[in-house]
Design a protein around this motif. Structure first.
Motif, PDB file in Angstrom:
ATOM      1  N   VAL A 196       0.842  -1.201   0.000  1.00  0.00           N
ATOM      2  CA  VAL A 196       0.000   0.000   0.000  1.00  0.00           C
ATOM      3  C   VAL A 196       0.874   1.247   0.000  1.00  0.00           C
ATOM      4  CG1 VAL A 196      -1.686   1.325   1.340  1.00  0.00           C
ATOM      5  CG2 VAL A 196      -1.925  -1.161   1.129  1.00  0.00           C
ATOM      6  N   ALA A 197       1.916   1.247   0.827  1.00  0.00           N
ATOM      7  CA  ALA A 197       2.812   2.397   0.904  1.00  0.00           C
ATOM      8  C   ALA A 197       3.490   2.660  -0.433  1.00  0.00           C
ATOM      9  CB  ALA A 197       3.849   2.169   1.997  1.00  0.00           C
ATOM     10  N   LEU A 198       3.880   1.588  -1.134  1.00  0.00           N
ATOM     11  CA  LEU A 198       4.546   1.743  -2.422  1.00  0.00           C
ATOM     12  C   LEU A 198       3.601   2.363  -3.455  1.00  0.00           C
ATOM     13  CD1 LEU A 198       7.106   1.181  -4.074  1.00  0.00           C
ATOM     14  CD2 LEU A 198       6.154  -1.074  -4.636  1.00  0.00           C
ATOM     15  N   VAL A 199       2.350   1.876  -3.498  1.00  0.00           N
ATOM     16  CA  VAL A 199       1.366   2.426  -4.437  1.00  0.00           C
ATOM     17  C   VAL A 199       1.087   3.886  -4.100  1.00  0.00           C
ATOM     18  CG1 VAL A 199      -1.044   2.289  -5.188  1.00  0.00           C
ATOM     19  CG2 VAL A 199       0.306   0.198  -4.954  1.00  0.00           C
ATOM     20  N   ALA A 200       0.941   4.172  -2.800  1.00  0.00           N
ATOM     21  CA  ALA A 200       0.668   5.547  -2.378  1.00  0.00           C
ATOM     22  C   ALA A 200       1.805   6.482  -2.781  1.00  0.00           C
ATOM     23  CB  ALA A 200       0.431   5.592  -0.875  1.00  0.00           C
ATOM     24  N   SER A 201       3.029   6.030  -2.626  1.00  0.00           N
ATOM     25  CA  SER A 201       4.178   6.857  -2.995  1.00  0.00           C
ATOM     26  C   SER A 201       4.158   7.193  -4.476  1.00  0.00           C
ATOM     27  CB  SER A 201       5.482   6.127  -2.643  1.00  0.00           C
ATOM     28  OG  SER A 201       5.573   5.911  -1.252  1.00  0.00           O
ATOM     29  N   ALA A 202       3.854   6.179  -5.290  1.00  0.00           N
ATOM     30  CA  ALA A 202       3.798   6.416  -6.731  1.00  0.00           C
ATOM     31  C   ALA A 202       2.689   7.400  -7.089  1.00  0.00           C
ATOM     32  CB  ALA A 202       3.588   5.089  -7.455  1.00  0.00           C
ATOM     33  N   LEU A 203       1.567   7.282  -6.408  1.00  0.00           N
ATOM     34  CA  LEU A 203       0.433   8.156  -6.712  1.00  0.00           C
ATOM     35  C   LEU A 203       0.670   9.577  -6.207  1.00  0.00           C
ATOM     36  CD1 LEU A 203      -2.525   5.711  -5.981  1.00  0.00           C
ATOM     37  CD2 LEU A 203      -1.589   6.383  -8.193  1.00  0.00           C
ATOM     38  N   VAL A 204       1.367   9.709  -5.099  1.00  0.00           N
ATOM     39  CA  VAL A 204       1.725  11.052  -4.629  1.00  0.00           C
ATOM     40  C   VAL A 204       2.622  11.725  -5.650  1.00  0.00           C
ATOM     41  CG1 VAL A 204       3.079  12.299  -2.900  1.00  0.00           C
ATOM     42  CG2 VAL A 204       1.379  10.608  -2.177  1.00  0.00           C
TER      43      VAL A 204
END
Length: 345
Positions: free
Chosen positions: A321-329
């Motif tokens: 989840v953190a990895l996806v969130a980082s990419a989306l940020v």
């Protein structure tokens, strides 16, 4: 009783009574001195028995057997008559529907009638390719009755043919909406799904939106989904709870997230959607895949609330989840003030 008297009392013509006599079905027991037929009371009762059985659809041959053979049982014959009558009624109902479709097309000449009849024949083909071609290659300027398209849509199981039919119905404007709305509460879930999907692809109007809003309460998730996606695209706020549920369940979640993005353009609605997604993210039953879908949906939303939740997810304990969130940020940071993404070098 002479033949004329029997005819007056029974309603059976003298010609038919003579025919009954000739085939041995009802023969008078006597003759007058002048040779005229003379019917007894039993003969007259037999005439009434014959007419009663004729009213049920029995042939004269079947009636003769029924009256003469004591071992003749009616159950099998009556069952056959029921089946024959049901088949005949079905054929007549089909004919009636065809006539109504032709009448609704308001033909100005027999050529128009022939075009409609030809289309009905093609739509009844067992070949999906022929059915689809009949819709897509119809002559220009020849209107297709909306009632015919609606009936075909509700009966069509092939997705490609169904799509062509919905396209044709959408081109017809708001025609057919009443017929689709009438079956939107059908007990048959497949009919409800086809009806609501067809309404969803028709031009939006108050009547269509009202039917779709009502479908949000349907017990079938596919019906609710079709309605929610259409309403969300039209900015109808009532659709957002269903759309959030679709993201959670993974049903058309990408389309649902885009519809939520449309709804989030209204600040109040956007904040409520972002909060709902955050609540689902924190739910103890949410697994990693569900939380990733919810995270991806957040990036579609407008407003500070969604962005703040997304940035916080960069530090989520779930590494995926953190990895996806980082990419989306990173996507968020790459957007310009007008909401468009900058081109990367």
């Amino acid at each position: 009783m002479l033949i004329g008297d029997v005819a007056r009392h029974s309603g059976v013509s003298t010609r038919m009574l003579r025919h009954y006599d000739a085939i041995g079905l009802v023969q008078p027991t006597g003759r007058t001195v002048g040779g005229y037929r003379e019917y007894s009371a039993d003969d007259v009762r037999r005439v009434f028995h014959v007419e009663s059985l004729r009213s049920l659809g029995l042939s004269l041959k079947q009636i003769g057997r029924a009256l003469e053979d004591p071992a003749f049982t009616p159950s099998a014959l009556v069952g056959d008559l029921i089946q024959w009558t049901e088949d005949r009624l079905a054929r007549e109902q089909e004919l009636l529907e065809r006539l109504r479709v032709i009448d609704a097309s308001a033909p100005t000449g027999w050529q128009d009638v022939l075009h409609v009849v030809a289309l009905m024949r093609e739509l009844a083909s067992t070949s999906p390719a022929r059915r689809q071609q009949a819709v897509l290659t119809r002559p220009e300027g020849v209107p297709v009755p909306a009632e015919l398209l609606v009936g075909a849509i509700l009966a069509e199981s092939d997705p490609h043919v169904a799509g062509a039919l919905r396209w044709a119905l959408a081109r017809a404007g708001g025609e057919g909406l009443a017929a689709l709305a009438a079956v939107a509460h059908s007990e048959n879930v497949d009919i409800r799904r086809r009806a609501v999907l067809a309404i969803a692809e028709m031009p939006a109007g108050p009547e269509a939106i009202a039917v779709l809003a009502d479908a949000l309460g349907d017990p079938d998730p596919m019906v609710r989904g079709h309605a929610a996606l259409a309403l969300g695209g039209q900015g109808v706020a009532a659709a957002w709870p269903t759309l959030v549920g679709m993201v959670v369940e993974g049903r058309n979640d990408v389309d649902a997230a885009e519809a939520l993005g449309t709804l989030s353009k209204t600040p109040e609605c956007g904040a409520r959607i972002a909060t709902a997604l955050a609540d689902e993210l924190a739910a103890p039953t949410a697994d990693s895949e569900t939380r990733i879908r919810l995270t991806q949906a957040l990036v579609e939303l407008e407003g500070a609330t969604a962005q703040e939740i997304l940035r916080n997810l960069v530090h989520d304990p779930d590494g995926a989840v953190a990895l996806v969130a980082s990419a989306l940020v990173g996507v968020l940071d790459g957007r310009t003030d007008d909401g468009q993404e900058q081109e990367l070098p």
